[in-house]
Design a protein around this motif. Structure first.
Motif, mmCIF file in Angstrom:
data_model
loop_
_atom_site.group_PDB
_atom_site.id
_atom_site.type_symbol
_atom_site.label_atom_id
_atom_site.label_comp_id
_atom_site.label_asym_id
_atom_site.label_seq_id
_atom_site.Cartn_x
_atom_site.Cartn_y
_atom_site.Cartn_z
ATOM 1 N N HIS A 128 99.126 58.509 39.284
ATOM 2 C CA HIS A 128 98.730 59.610 38.403
ATOM 3 C C HIS A 128 97.216 59.676 38.237
ATOM 4 C CE1 HIS A 128 102.916 60.114 36.386
ATOM 5 N NE2 HIS A 128 103.047 59.342 37.445
ATOM 6 N N VAL A 129 96.501 59.056 39.165
ATOM 7 C CA VAL A 129 95.038 59.020 39.131
ATOM 8 C C VAL A 129 94.525 59.645 40.429
ATOM 9 C CG1 VAL A 129 92.994 57.547 39.002
ATOM 10 C CG2 VAL A 129 95.061 56.929 37.727
ATOM 11 N N LEU A 130 93.741 60.726 40.305
ATOM 12 C CA LEU A 130 93.241 61.403 41.498
ATOM 13 C C LEU A 130 92.261 60.520 42.255
ATOM 14 C CD1 LEU A 130 90.106 62.597 40.911
ATOM 15 C CD2 LEU A 130 91.429 64.022 39.381
ATOM 16 N N ARG A 131 92.215 60.722 43.580
ATOM 17 C CA ARG A 131 91.344 59.897 44.419
ATOM 18 C C ARG A 131 91.080 60.600 45.742
ATOM 19 N NH1 ARG A 131 92.151 53.749 46.503
ATOM 20 N NH2 ARG A 131 90.014 53.525 47.207
ATOM 21 N N ALA A 132 89.861 60.458 46.233
ATOM 22 C CA ALA A 132 89.482 60.961 47.556
ATOM 23 C C ALA A 132 88.314 60.104 48.024
ATOM 24 C CB ALA A 132 89.107 62.432 47.497
ATOM 25 N N ASP A 133 88.617 59.027 48.753
ATOM 26 C CA ASP A 133 87.598 58.057 49.146
ATOM 27 C C ASP A 133 87.794 57.585 50.578
ATOM 28 O OD1 ASP A 133 86.273 57.691 46.539
ATOM 29 O OD2 ASP A 133 88.160 56.740 45.932
ATOM 30 N N LYS A 134 86.671 57.323 51.243
ATOM 31 C CA LYS A 134 86.712 56.634 52.528
ATOM 32 C C LYS A 134 86.669 55.141 52.217
ATOM 33 C CE LYS A 134 84.921 60.355 55.261
ATOM 34 N NZ LYS A 134 83.967 60.905 56.191
ATOM 35 N N VAL A 135 87.639 54.432 52.789
ATOM 36 C CA VAL A 135 87.738 52.988 52.582
ATOM 37 C C VAL A 135 87.818 52.361 53.962
ATOM 38 C CG1 VAL A 135 89.076 51.111 51.561
ATOM 39 C CG2 VAL A 135 88.926 53.315 50.383
ATOM 40 N N GLY A 136 86.739 51.711 54.387
ATOM 41 C CA GLY A 136 86.704 51.176 55.740
ATOM 42 C C GLY A 136 86.803 52.312 56.731
ATOM 43 N N ASP A 137 87.764 52.213 57.649
ATOM 44 C CA ASP A 137 87.916 53.267 58.652
ATOM 45 C C ASP A 137 89.098 54.197 58.352
ATOM 46 O OD1 ASP A 137 89.850 51.392 59.206
ATOM 47 O OD2 ASP A 137 89.180 50.978 61.252
ATOM 48 N N HIS A 138 89.503 54.245 57.076
ATOM 49 C CA HIS A 138 90.571 55.132 56.636
ATOM 50 C C HIS A 138 90.085 55.987 55.473
ATOM 51 C CE1 HIS A 138 92.783 51.629 58.347
ATOM 52 N NE2 HIS A 138 93.437 52.603 58.933
ATOM 53 N N VAL A 139 90.867 56.998 55.156
ATOM 54 C CA VAL A 139 90.643 57.803 53.961
ATOM 55 C C VAL A 139 91.868 57.636 53.071
ATOM 56 C CG1 VAL A 139 90.306 60.123 53.038
ATOM 57 C CG2 VAL A 139 89.196 59.466 55.181
ATOM 58 N N GLU A 173 89.026 74.624 39.041
ATOM 59 C CA GLU A 173 87.828 73.776 39.122
ATOM 60 C C GLU A 173 88.032 72.675 40.162
ATOM 61 O OE1 GLU A 173 85.444 70.478 36.434
ATOM 62 O OE2 GLU A 173 87.049 71.636 35.522
ATOM 63 N N VAL A 174 87.066 72.525 41.068
ATOM 64 C CA VAL A 174 87.120 71.446 42.049
ATOM 65 C C VAL A 174 86.628 70.170 41.372
ATOM 66 C CG1 VAL A 174 86.254 70.588 44.260
ATOM 67 C CG2 VAL A 174 86.770 73.028 43.978
ATOM 68 N N VAL A 175 87.515 69.185 41.270
ATOM 69 C CA VAL A 175 87.189 67.921 40.610
ATOM 70 C C VAL A 175 86.583 66.940 41.602
ATOM 71 C CG1 VAL A 175 88.148 65.982 39.299
ATOM 72 C CG2 VAL A 175 89.060 68.280 38.962
ATOM 73 N N LYS A 176 87.100 66.976 42.828
ATOM 74 C CA LYS A 176 86.624 66.075 43.868
ATOM 75 C C LYS A 176 86.834 66.740 45.217
ATOM 76 C CE LYS A 176 86.079 61.272 44.628
ATOM 77 N NZ LYS A 176 86.232 59.940 44.185
ATOM 78 N N GLU A 177 85.946 66.434 46.161
ATOM 79 C CA GLU A 177 86.022 67.019 47.495
ATOM 80 C C GLU A 177 85.547 65.986 48.507
ATOM 81 O OE1 GLU A 177 83.966 70.776 49.875
ATOM 82 O OE2 GLU A 177 84.105 70.813 47.698
ATOM 83 N N ILE A 178 86.219 65.960 49.666
ATOM 84 C CA ILE A 178 85.829 65.022 50.720
ATOM 85 C C ILE A 178 86.049 65.673 52.087
ATOM 86 C CG2 ILE A 178 88.115 63.917 50.798
ATOM 87 C CD1 ILE A 178 86.656 61.236 51.320
ATOM 88 N N SER A 179 85.122 65.433 52.966
ATOM 89 C CA SER A 179 85.272 65.875 54.357
ATOM 90 C C SER A 179 86.033 64.807 55.111
ATOM 91 C CB SER A 179 83.903 66.094 54.993
ATOM 92 O OG SER A 179 84.067 66.350 56.374
ATOM 93 N N LEU A 180 87.033 65.204 55.877
ATOM 94 C CA LEU A 180 87.833 64.272 56.653
ATOM 95 C C LEU A 180 87.393 64.194 58.089
ATOM 96 C CD1 LEU A 180 91.330 65.256 55.202
ATOM 97 C CD2 LEU A 180 89.724 63.528 54.365
ATOM 98 N N LYS A 181 86.290 64.842 58.420
ATOM 99 C CA LYS A 181 85.771 64.812 59.795
ATOM 100 C C LYS A 181 85.347 63.409 60.156
ATOM 101 C CE LYS A 181 84.095 69.542 59.720
ATOM 102 N NZ LYS A 181 82.907 70.395 59.765
#
Length: 182
Positions: A128-139, A173-181
Motif C-alpha cells: 500500500h506504499v507507492l514506489r518507482a525506483d531503479k534498484v541495481g539493474d532492475h526497476v 496529480e503525478v506523484v512520482k514518475e520514472i523512465s524505464l528506458k
C-alpha cells in the motif's frame, strides 16, 4: 500503448468507481490489477464504501479489459464471482518492449526477487506504499493502494505510456514518475 495498473481495492465501491473512471479517462487499453480486489483483510479497517458486490459488478463489466493477479486476500470464492482470471500468483507481460513481472508482492518482492533478467521490471502492490525506483539493474514499481494507502500516501494508481511510468492521484496529480528506458 498505454496501460493502467491498480492494486488493493479491498472491496471499496467508492475507490473502485474512481479506478474505473480513471481508466476510462486515461485512454489505456488494459487495466492490470495487482490483487486484493474484494476483501479488506483482517489487518485493515473497512475501506470507504465497503461493498464487494458492487466492486464485482463494476469489474465484471470490464472483464475484457482486465489482466489480474492474485493477492493475499483473494480466495477461490472470488474467482467464482469474478468473470476474469484472478488466481495466478504472477503474470509476465511484455508491454511497450519492457518485460514486467506482475505480482501482488506478498510472495515475490524486492527481498524475495523473482527470476527476472537485468532491465526487467518487478511491479507489485501489497504494501500500500507507492514506489518507482531503479534498484541495481532492475526497476521496482508499486502503484500504491487505490483504497487504503499507507505511510501518508494518497490513493493512487499507475500509468505506463511508452517507456514512462507515472503514479497518479485520482485528481490527476503525478506523484512520482520514472523512465524505464535502458
Amino acid at each position: 500503448m498505454k496501460y493502467m495498473f491498480a492494486s488493493d481495492i479491498h472491496g471499496s465501491a467508492f475507490y473502485c468507481e474512481k479506478t474505473v473512471q480513471a481508466f476510462k479517462e486515461s485512454g489505456a487499453e488494459r487495466l492490470i490489477l495487482l490483487g486484493d480486489l474484494l476483501y479488506h483483510g483482517p489487518r485493515n479497517d473497512l475501506p470507504k464504501d465497503y461493498a464487494p458486490k458492487k466492486v464485482i459488478s463494476m469489474l465484471n463489466q470490464m472483464k475484457d479489459k482486465i489482466y489480474a493477479v492474485r493477492g493475499n486476500c483473494e480466495a477461490e470464492v472470488d474467482q467464482m464471482v469474478l468473470e476474469f482470471p484472478v488466481m495466478a500468483d504472477y503474470g509476465v507481460l511484455v508491454l511497450n518492449g519492457i518485460t514486467f513481472y506482475a505480482t501482488h508482492g506478498h510472495i515475490m518482492n524486492e527481498e524475495h526477487m523473482p527470476p527476472i533478467q537485468p532491465g526487467d521490471v518487478l511491479i507489485h502492490g501489497h504494501t500500500h506504499v507507492l514506489r518507482a525506483d531503479k534498484v541495481g539493474d532492475h526497476v521496482i514499481l508499486n502503484p500504491g493502494s487505490t483504497s487504503i494507502p499507507k505511510e501518508g500516501n494518497p490513493p493512487t494508481y499507475g500509468i505506463l505510456e511508452d517507456q514512462t511510468f507515472k503514479i497518479l492521484t485520482f485528481s490527476g496529480e503525478v506523484v512520482k514518475e520514472i523512465s524505464l528506458k535502458q
